[in-house]
Design a protein around this motif. Structure first.
Motif, PDB file in Angstrom:
ATOM      1  N   THR A 108       0.825  -1.202   0.000  1.00  0.00           N
ATOM      2  CA  THR A 108       0.000   0.000   0.000  1.00  0.00           C
ATOM      3  C   THR A 108       0.864   1.260   0.000  1.00  0.00           C
ATOM      4  OG1 THR A 108      -1.672  -1.190   1.298  1.00  0.00           O
ATOM      5  CG2 THR A 108      -1.843   1.212   1.244  1.00  0.00           C
ATOM      6  N   PRO A 109       0.522   2.273  -0.798  1.00  0.00           N
ATOM      7  CA  PRO A 109       1.274   3.540  -0.757  1.00  0.00           C
ATOM      8  C   PRO A 109       1.199   4.178   0.630  1.00  0.00           C
ATOM      9  CG  PRO A 109      -0.137   3.437  -2.708  1.00  0.00           C
ATOM     10  CD  PRO A 109      -0.528   2.280  -1.837  1.00  0.00           C
ATOM     11  N   TRP A 110       2.246   4.913   0.999  1.00  0.00           N
ATOM     12  CA  TRP A 110       2.273   5.569   2.304  1.00  0.00           C
ATOM     13  C   TRP A 110       1.064   6.467   2.514  1.00  0.00           C
ATOM     14  CZ3 TRP A 110       7.958   7.551   3.413  1.00  0.00           C
ATOM     15  CH2 TRP A 110       8.800   6.434   3.614  1.00  0.00           C
ATOM     16  N   ASN A 111       0.625   7.170   1.455  1.00  0.00           N
ATOM     17  CA  ASN A 111      -0.447   8.154   1.648  1.00  0.00           C
ATOM     18  C   ASN A 111      -1.799   7.509   1.914  1.00  0.00           C
ATOM     19  OD1 ASN A 111      -1.231   7.217  -0.868  1.00  0.00           O
ATOM     20  ND2 ASN A 111      -0.938   9.154  -1.936  1.00  0.00           N
ATOM     21  N   GLN A 112      -1.866   6.178   1.907  1.00  0.00           N
ATOM     22  CA  GLN A 112      -3.097   5.477   2.249  1.00  0.00           C
ATOM     23  C   GLN A 112      -2.978   4.752   3.582  1.00  0.00           C
ATOM     24  OE1 GLN A 112      -4.880   3.261  -1.041  1.00  0.00           O
ATOM     25  NE2 GLN A 112      -3.766   4.528  -2.496  1.00  0.00           N
ATOM     26  N   THR A 113      -1.994   5.159   4.390  1.00  0.00           N
ATOM     27  CA  THR A 113      -1.770   4.590   5.721  1.00  0.00           C
ATOM     28  C   THR A 113      -1.497   5.724   6.707  1.00  0.00           C
ATOM     29  OG1 THR A 113       0.644   4.391   5.592  1.00  0.00           O
ATOM     30  CG2 THR A 113      -0.656   2.625   4.582  1.00  0.00           C
ATOM     31  N   SER A 114      -1.182   5.361   7.940  1.00  0.00           N
ATOM     32  CA  SER A 114      -0.859   6.357   8.963  1.00  0.00           C
ATOM     33  C   SER A 114       0.427   7.116   8.648  1.00  0.00           C
ATOM     34  CB  SER A 114      -0.731   5.684  10.330  1.00  0.00           C
ATOM     35  OG  SER A 114       0.295   4.699  10.317  1.00  0.00           O
ATOM     36  N   LEU A 115       1.232   6.629   7.728  1.00  0.00           N
ATOM     37  CA  LEU A 115       2.459   7.340   7.345  1.00  0.00           C
ATOM     38  C   LEU A 115       2.141   8.615   6.576  1.00  0.00           C
ATOM     39  CD1 LEU A 115       4.693   4.328   6.224  1.00  0.00           C
ATOM     40  CD2 LEU A 115       4.773   5.563   8.397  1.00  0.00           C
ATOM     41  N   GLY A 332      -9.847  11.716   4.633  1.00  0.00           N
ATOM     42  CA  GLY A 332     -10.648  10.819   5.450  1.00  0.00           C
ATOM     43  C   GLY A 332     -11.769  10.146   4.694  1.00  0.00           C
ATOM     44  N   GLY A 333     -11.449   9.513   3.575  1.00  0.00           N
ATOM     45  CA  GLY A 333     -12.481   8.852   2.799  1.00  0.00           C
ATOM     46  C   GLY A 333     -11.916   8.032   1.661  1.00  0.00           C
ATOM     47  N   VAL A 334     -12.779   7.724   0.717  1.00  0.00           N
ATOM     48  CA  VAL A 334     -12.410   6.962  -0.473  1.00  0.00           C
ATOM     49  C   VAL A 334     -12.695   7.818  -1.697  1.00  0.00           C
ATOM     50  CG1 VAL A 334     -12.849   4.875  -1.822  1.00  0.00           C
ATOM     51  CG2 VAL A 334     -12.931   4.774   0.672  1.00  0.00           C
ATOM     52  N   ASP A 335     -11.697   8.018  -2.534  1.00  0.00           N
ATOM     53  CA  ASP A 335     -11.865   8.779  -3.773  1.00  0.00           C
ATOM     54  C   ASP A 335     -12.468   7.884  -4.852  1.00  0.00           C
ATOM     55  OD1 ASP A 335     -10.865  11.130  -2.810  1.00  0.00           O
ATOM     56  OD2 ASP A 335      -8.857  10.869  -3.641  1.00  0.00           O
ATOM     57  N   VAL A 336     -13.604   8.285  -5.376  1.00  0.00           N
ATOM     58  CA  VAL A 336     -14.215   7.605  -6.522  1.00  0.00           C
ATOM     59  C   VAL A 336     -13.987   8.489  -7.749  1.00  0.00           C
ATOM     60  CG1 VAL A 336     -16.357   6.747  -7.530  1.00  0.00           C
ATOM     61  CG2 VAL A 336     -15.947   6.506  -5.075  1.00  0.00           C
ATOM     62  N   THR A 366     -14.876  12.462  -3.277  1.00  0.00           N
ATOM     63  CA  THR A 366     -14.427  11.773  -2.067  1.00  0.00           C
ATOM     64  C   THR A 366     -15.625  11.397  -1.203  1.00  0.00           C
ATOM     65  OG1 THR A 366     -12.349  12.999  -2.064  1.00  0.00           O
ATOM     66  CG2 THR A 366     -12.970  11.905  -0.019  1.00  0.00           C
ATOM     67  N   ILE A 367     -15.761  10.093  -0.913  1.00  0.00           N
ATOM     68  CA  ILE A 367     -16.822   9.588  -0.049  1.00  0.00           C
ATOM     69  C   ILE A 367     -16.279   9.508   1.374  1.00  0.00           C
ATOM     70  CG2 ILE A 367     -18.435   7.707   0.382  1.00  0.00           C
ATOM     71  CD1 ILE A 367     -18.752   9.074  -2.339  1.00  0.00           C
ATOM     72  N   PRO A 368     -16.831  10.261   2.331  1.00  0.00           N
ATOM     73  CA  PRO A 368     -16.331  10.195   3.710  1.00  0.00           C
ATOM     74  C   PRO A 368     -16.508   8.799   4.309  1.00  0.00           C
ATOM     75  CG  PRO A 368     -17.756  12.111   3.377  1.00  0.00           C
ATOM     76  CD  PRO A 368     -17.929  11.235   2.183  1.00  0.00           C
ATOM     77  N   VAL A 369     -15.483   8.314   5.004  1.00  0.00           N
ATOM     78  CA  VAL A 369     -15.536   7.030   5.697  1.00  0.00           C
ATOM     79  C   VAL A 369     -14.911   7.232   7.072  1.00  0.00           C
ATOM     80  CG1 VAL A 369     -14.823   4.610   5.690  1.00  0.00           C
ATOM     81  CG2 VAL A 369     -15.331   5.754   3.524  1.00  0.00           C
ATOM     82  N   TYR A 375     -15.586  -0.573   4.412  1.00  0.00           N
ATOM     83  CA  TYR A 375     -16.472  -0.091   3.352  1.00  0.00           C
ATOM     84  C   TYR A 375     -16.533  -1.156   2.273  1.00  0.00           C
ATOM     85  CZ  TYR A 375     -12.023   1.099   1.115  1.00  0.00           C
ATOM     86  OH  TYR A 375     -10.753   1.027   0.584  1.00  0.00           O
ATOM     87  N   ASP A 376     -17.635  -1.176   1.551  1.00  0.00           N
ATOM     88  CA  ASP A 376     -17.868  -2.211   0.540  1.00  0.00           C
ATOM     89  C   ASP A 376     -18.876  -1.644  -0.456  1.00  0.00           C
ATOM     90  OD1 ASP A 376     -18.654  -4.440  -0.929  1.00  0.00           O
ATOM     91  OD2 ASP A 376     -18.611  -5.793   0.787  1.00  0.00           O
ATOM     92  N   PHE A 377     -18.441  -1.321  -1.674  1.00  0.00           N
ATOM     93  CA  PHE A 377     -19.388  -0.795  -2.645  1.00  0.00           C
ATOM     94  C   PHE A 377     -19.110  -1.348  -4.027  1.00  0.00           C
ATOM     95  CE2 PHE A 377     -15.968   2.315  -2.411  1.00  0.00           C
ATOM     96  CZ  PHE A 377     -15.719   2.658  -3.718  1.00  0.00           C
ATOM     97  N   THR A 378     -20.166  -1.441  -4.801  1.00  0.00           N
ATOM     98  CA  THR A 378     -20.118  -2.052  -6.131  1.00  0.00           C
ATOM     99  C   THR A 378     -20.420  -1.014  -7.196  1.00  0.00           C
ATOM    100  OG1 THR A 378     -20.721  -4.248  -5.339  1.00  0.00           O
ATOM    101  CG2 THR A 378     -21.160  -3.780  -7.656  1.00  0.00           C
ATOM    102  N   ILE A 379     -19.656  -1.053  -8.262  1.00  0.00           N
ATOM    103  CA  ILE A 379     -19.818  -0.144  -9.390  1.00  0.00           C
ATOM    104  C   ILE A 379     -20.271  -0.980 -10.584  1.00  0.00           C
ATOM    105  CG2 ILE A 379     -18.659   1.500 -10.904  1.00  0.00           C
ATOM    106  CD1 ILE A 379     -16.531   1.644  -8.571  1.00  0.00           C
ATOM    107  N   THR A 380     -21.355  -0.571 -11.248  1.00  0.00           N
ATOM    108  CA  THR A 380     -21.819  -1.281 -12.428  1.00  0.00           C
ATOM    109  C   THR A 380     -21.922  -0.324 -13.602  1.00  0.00           C
ATOM    110  OG1 THR A 380     -24.156  -0.902 -11.969  1.00  0.00           O
ATOM    111  CG2 THR A 380     -23.150  -2.845 -10.962  1.00  0.00           C
ATOM    112  N   GLY A 381     -21.861  -0.883 -14.801  1.00  0.00           N
ATOM    113  CA  GLY A 381     -21.920  -0.041 -15.986  1.00  0.00           C
ATOM    114  C   GLY A 381     -22.339  -0.809 -17.213  1.00  0.00           C
ATOM    115  N   PRO A 382     -22.233  -0.202 -18.394  1.00  0.00           N
ATOM    116  CA  PRO A 382     -22.677  -0.829 -19.644  1.00  0.00           C
ATOM    117  C   PRO A 382     -21.915  -2.114 -19.936  1.00  0.00           C
ATOM    118  CG  PRO A 382     -22.253   1.516 -19.926  1.00  0.00           C
ATOM    119  CD  PRO A 382     -21.700   1.143 -18.593  1.00  0.00           C
TER     120      PRO A 382
END
Length: 469
Positions: A108-115, A332-336, A366-369, A375-382
């Protein structure tokens, strides 16, 4: 990080169910079955090594001084087994958060952890580069540090103690005198170093375009000399993985650009490519748990299997979105991120706000978490496109998240890993790991996001004028 009991977790899920009904954020639209669209259930990963924790293997003892208490705890090296082959050695960078037995970890990249917010993160990497096991000549290490004789156990303990002082900003010391001298020397000598690059990653992780075009480029980033390229599994579609000139590729090197070459007559759809290599993962790479388990930092790697995956989506006309997601600890979230390579605008609503992506443009929301929440989300499309993103937002050390300092690191026997809402079991003040796998699918292009502890459901949909498409 936050600690919760089984009963409070269950109450939180009940409150979440109520808030979903009452929030008013669920927009009108018919929910339908997934049909032929099958979601990719793999945990969210930007690429690199994936491994399973084997446990604490080489360690001695340390004592943590906090709130007028002295707490003994093990300090040393963990080992992990890499998916596909290989072994990793890691140190802990979250002293108050216990490990979980057989927990799954991802590079995992540092910017996605406590580092991400730790100004001393670079000093931790210096310690790793200049101590055991990177320096396996213990006599030379002892001479440099002026410690006296060191064993593998005391060298590992001294190194871990020095790391904790920078990762968690705690008052901790090794019980062994030589290990404590090593910790002091490492702490005083450390200088800032840059984050090491990923062992293997693809950028971007998702692309889109019209049938008859090459979708891309997707750039390979790796420290391996060469990676193998696995094309889409559905050969009948005629989609190939090529270079910019259209030549099919089966291998690639760092910096190579890959494309999905989609035939003009291909039915609307989606496909994925995978790149894989055997390499030594760079020292200093962070490893985050898929479930809630203390964050690790890499101290040593054998030749190990690393991989990364990217997806391509195509259609003949209309809006053609590509969607990816990654943790954003700074916000403090997940970037979609949704991009649109079609010939019509793509409009969606998220948390009561409308977003329009013109043809050829992209937008990130950014979705706040909540910290420590699954978190658990599904993306659907054509064309049957469907992908599930899941994980735990773990951006702070337990002490910084809760203000507490009396939680053990889990002892010599980690607690069992879980991903559900029940209690984890095991010993120590282990925060439970909870989650929800609610993944509704909405007609057209949609996102349904359920965040445990966040109490909100967000639906992303195409505008009504595109619904029939």
């Amino acid at each position: 990080m936050e600690t919760t009991t089984g009963s409070s977790r269950r109450r939180g899920i009940t409150r979440l169910a109520a808030s979903v009904v009452a929030s008013g954020l669920v927009m009108a639209g018919a929910l339908v079955g997934a049909g032929s669209a099958v979601a990719d259930e793999a945990p969210q990963h930007q690429g690199g090594a994936a491994a399973v924790l084997d446990g604490l293997k080489t360690y001695d003892r340390a004592v943590l001084h906090a709130d007028g208490k002295n707490q003994q705890l093990p300090a040393g090296l963990f080992e992990m087994t890499v998916d596909g082959g290989g072994k990793l050695k890691t140190y802990c960078i979250d002293i108050h958060n216990p490990t979980q037995d057989q927990a799954k970890y991802l590079e995992t990249p540092w910017n996605q952890t406590s580092l991400n917010t730790n100004k001393n993160a670079g000093k931790i990497r210096w310690i790793l580069e200049h101590s055991y096991p990177q320096v396996d000549d213990l006599a030379a290490l002892a001479k440099a540090a002026g410690t006296g004789p060191l064993t593998e156990k005391t060298a590992a303990a001294g190194t871990q103690v020095a790391i904790w002082r920078y990762s968690d900003d705690v008052d901790v010391e090794a019980l062994d005198g030589q290990a404590e001298k090593l910790a002091d020397w490492l702490e005083k000598s450390a200088v800032d170093q840059a984050e090491p690059k990923a062992s293997l990653a693809l950028d971007p992780a998702a692309v889109s375009g019209k049938s008859g075009e090459k979708l891309g480029p997707i750039t390979v980033h790796t420290n391996a000399g060469q990676v193998s390229v696995t094309p889409p599994a559905d050969a009948a579609s005629g989609v190939k993985v090529t270079d910019k000139s259209g030549k099919p590729v089966t291998t690639a090197a760092n910096g190579a650009e890959l494309y999905f070459d989609v035939p003009a007559g291909a039915a609307d759809g989606t496909a994925s490519l995978t790149v894989q290599a055997t390499t030594s993962v760079p020292v200093g790479r962070a490893f985050a748990g898929v479930t809630k388990s203390q964050t690790m930092i890499l101290a040593g790697s054998s030749e190990s299997t690393v991989s990364a995956t990217a997806t391509g989506t195509w259609a003949k006309k209309g809006a053609i979105p590509a969607v990816s997601a990654q943790k954003n600890c700074a916000k403090g979230g997940v970037d979609v991120t949704a991009s649109n390579e079609g010939d019509e605008a793509f409009t969606f609503e998220l948390a009561g706000a409308k977003h329009t992506i013109e043809a050829g443009k992209s937008e990130t929301v950014t979705i706040p978490v909540a910290e420590d929440q699954a978190y658990d989300f599904t993306i659907t499309g054509p064309g049957g496109f469907s992908k599930t993103f899941k994980g735990v937002l773990d951006c702070k050390t337990s002490g910084s998240a809760t203000g507490g300092t009396d939680t053990q690191t889990g002892g010599d026997k980690p607690a069992p890993a879980t991903s559900g809402s029940g209690a984890t079991g095991g010993s120590g003040d282990l925060a439970e790991t909870g989650g929800s796998s609610a993944t509704p699918v909405i007609a057209g292009v949609a996102i349904a996001l359920v965040v445990v502890g966040g109490g909100a459901v967000f639906l992303l949909r195409k505008r009504k004028t595109q619904a029939s498409a």
